[in-house]
Design a protein around this motif. Structure first.
Motif, short mmCIF file in Angstrom:
data_model
loop_
_atom_site.label_atom_id
_atom_site.label_comp_id
_atom_site.label_asym_id
_atom_site.label_seq_id
_atom_site.Cartn_x
_atom_site.Cartn_y
_atom_site.Cartn_z
N TYR A 335 -6.35 17.00 5.29
CA TYR A 335 -5.43 16.70 4.19
C TYR A 335 -5.58 17.74 3.09
O TYR A 335 -6.64 17.85 2.47
CB TYR A 335 -5.68 15.30 3.65
N TYR A 426 -10.40 12.03 -2.15
CA TYR A 426 -9.63 11.34 -1.10
C TYR A 426 -9.08 12.31 -0.06
O TYR A 426 -8.69 11.87 1.03
CB TYR A 426 -8.55 10.45 -1.72
N ASN A 430 -9.79 10.67 3.35
CA ASN A 430 -8.67 10.48 4.27
C ASN A 430 -8.81 11.34 5.52
O ASN A 430 -8.42 10.93 6.61
CB ASN A 430 -7.34 10.79 3.56
N THR A 433 -11.59 9.50 7.66
CA THR A 433 -11.19 8.18 8.17
C THR A 433 -9.99 8.28 9.10
O THR A 433 -9.60 7.29 9.73
CB THR A 433 -10.88 7.20 7.03
N ALA A 434 -9.39 9.48 9.26
CA ALA A 434 -8.38 9.68 10.30
C ALA A 434 -9.02 9.67 11.67
O ALA A 434 -8.33 9.49 12.68
CB ALA A 434 -7.63 11.00 10.06
N GLY A 465 -10.14 4.86 2.94
CA GLY A 465 -9.07 5.83 2.76
C GLY A 465 -8.02 5.33 1.77
O GLY A 465 -7.92 4.13 1.52
N ASN A 466 -7.26 6.27 1.22
CA ASN A 466 -6.21 5.94 0.26
C ASN A 466 -4.88 6.44 0.81
O ASN A 466 -4.46 7.57 0.53
CB ASN A 466 -6.51 6.58 -1.09
N PRO A 467 -4.17 5.62 1.62
CA PRO A 467 -2.91 6.09 2.21
C PRO A 467 -1.81 6.32 1.19
O PRO A 467 -0.85 7.02 1.48
CB PRO A 467 -2.55 4.95 3.18
N ILE A 470 -0.83 9.99 0.51
CA ILE A 470 -0.36 10.83 1.61
C ILE A 470 1.16 10.98 1.59
O ILE A 470 1.88 9.98 1.44
CB ILE A 470 -0.81 10.25 2.97
N ARG A 472 4.75 11.08 2.89
CA ARG A 472 5.39 10.40 4.01
C ARG A 472 6.67 11.12 4.42
O ARG A 472 7.35 11.66 3.59
CB ARG A 472 5.72 8.94 3.65
#
Length: 472
Positions: A335, A426, A430, A433-434, A465-467, A470, A472
């Motif tokens: 990320y 994050y 992130n 945690t992917a 994680g903090n989606p 991200i 989209r």
């Protein structure tokens, strides 16, 4: 005298207590204690064949995983020990097989042939798929090839989880033998195989599934079919590059014992590949996917031994599995930050899959930032000149990635604004945690847990994680 001594001792103890309470350390004095890894029992999804219903049934089984075992090895070992796979046992009653995993492909070699009785052909197919589905439920495995007995060509490559078995076997017969000819046992004319392509950094090769024509009586035709397919644009053309020229062909091909000799009509590299090692690694690894018994390949061009990037390989131009060790890549999602510092953007990056993709490798790649061929609007999410050397250790315990940084990490984060700290932390969380086996990330400094740095994020507990950050 005794009374005076006791009173003096009490005063000393009180003084020590007062001193320790008056100086509050910045970091907690208790180190973050983790469990030592030993044998573990983990729940693994195992697919078993139900002969009554002609279905594969998934069962969650507690399987013992030893320290020198991978999750895939433990799962396959358990499956091959079940009664349905009794044919795989050797004279000692132990499953006789090997498993290799590279670049998302698991290759299973079983010494004894799987049932070839015509009346049990469906069961043979079902047992193949029980292996495929079981291994494809393990993170990092996307494709499985099952190779049984002493046949020369590899088994078909499958993607799991499968459809209903009736549909799968019907597709299998139609593709190989033609519609309405499901009882034919002629040699298949086409196989689904993994072929290797270069990725944009030209540091790794990456597999893709493709159909090639095979002919057990003509190795030259099989290899020419393989090369023709590799010269075409890969399916994932945004990340991958065709490694060979469309004009490449085989003048002569011989197989002796476990060595294949191939004489090409020209240098094999495509115009898009400048690193010849990537081209030869892609050809070598694609061929051994089709011919599992081949251990080395002697390459020549119009009779002369090859050179790679101007350097002779050896006297005869022979390549084996150690020549390009580490070139097979495994995709990871990193990320990166956008220029507004409010959003994280996912990028694919390929890292060496030879020894598994470690947390340290992933963090190192993240700290390197976007590559020249990535989106120009992206920037590195890591601030303060932090390098991989600032990460003292990294490991995964249960489902938690534990990152132990030095004090430069604290100093770097201390200078950040709230948005910068959020994006940096994050991006790390992130990215990790992917990975399927990681659900949380614990940050430590010099192996000590701590509460907060700027009051924006609290680090005393592992972070999820903090989606919401991200794109989209």
């Amino acid at each position: 005298m005794k009374k005076a001594f006791i009173m003096l001792l009490c005063l000393c103890l009180c003084g020590c207590s007062a001193k320790s309470s008056s100086s509050k350390p910045h970091l907690e004095t208790q180190p973050y204690i983790t469990q030592q890894q030993t044998n573990s029992v983990q729940n693994i999804t195992i697919y078993v064949y139900n002969e009554t219903t002609n279905r594969l049934e998934s069962k969650i089984i507690p399987v013992t995983i030893y320290p020198d075992q991978t999750r895939a090895e433990a799962a396959l070992g358990y499956l091959l020990s079940t009664p349905e796979f009794e044919f795989s046992l050797n004279s000692y009653g132990v499953p006789d097989y090997s498993l290799t995993v590279a670049g998302g492909i698991a290759t299973v070699k079983i010494t004894n042939k799987i049932i070839h009785d015509k009346s049990k052909h469906f069961k043979c197919f079902a047992l193949h798929f029980s292996i495929v589905n079981t291994l494809c439920s393990i993170e990092g495995i996307n494709y499985v090839s099952v190779y049984a007995g002493d046949g020369e060509l590899a088994g078909d490559i499958y993607v799991g989880p499968s459809k209903f078995l009736e549909t799968s076997i019907s597709d299998h017969y139609v593709r190989y033998y033609g519609a309405g000819n499901q009882n034919s046992h002629n040699e298949p004319s086409q196989k689904s195989m993994m072929l290797y392509y270069g990725e944009k950094s030209q540091e790794h090769i990456v597999p893709e599934q493709h159909q090639i024509y095979t002919n057990i009586d003509s190795h030259s035709r099989t290899v020419n079919s393989l090369l023709a397919q590799m010269a075409k644009s890969p399916t994932n053309s945004s990340d991958l590059i065709a490694p060979v020229s469309s004009a490449l062909g085989v003048n002569k091909l011989d197989v002796k014992n476990n060595t294949m000799s191939i004489d090409f009509n020209m240098k094999p590299s495509s115009p898009l590949i400048t690193n010849e090692a990537i081209t030869y690694s892609a050809i070598y690894n694609s061929i051994i996917c089709v011919y599992p018994k081949i251990t080395s390949i002697e390459f020549t061009i119009n009779g002369s031994p090859i050179t790679i990037n101007g350097t002779p390989v050896n006297e005869k131009g022979i390549i084996d599995k150690n020549t390009f060790k580490g070139t097979i890549g495994s995709a990871v999602c990193l990320y990166m930050a956008d220029s507004s510092m409010t959003t994280l953007y996912p990028l694919n990056r390929y890292l060496s899959a030879s020894s598994g993709t470690s947390v340290m490798q992933i963090i190192d790649a993240l700290m390197s930032g976007p590559a020249a061929y990535d989106n120009n609007a992206l920037i590195s999410p890591i601030f303060g000149d932090l390098k991989i050397d600032n990460l003292i250790s990294a490991k995964v315990v249960n489902d938690i990635a534990i990152l132990n940084f030095d004090t430069d990490f604290y100093d770097a984060v201390k200078t950040l604004s709230e948005s910068e700290e959020t994006i940096m932390i994050y991006a790390i969380v992130n990215t990790l945690t992917a990975r399927e086996q990681i659900n949380k990330v614990q940050f430590l400094i010099n192996n000590q847990s701590f509460d907060t740095i700027n009051g924006h994020i609290y680090y005393s507990s592992p972070l999820l994680g903090n989606p919401g950050l991200i794109m989209r």
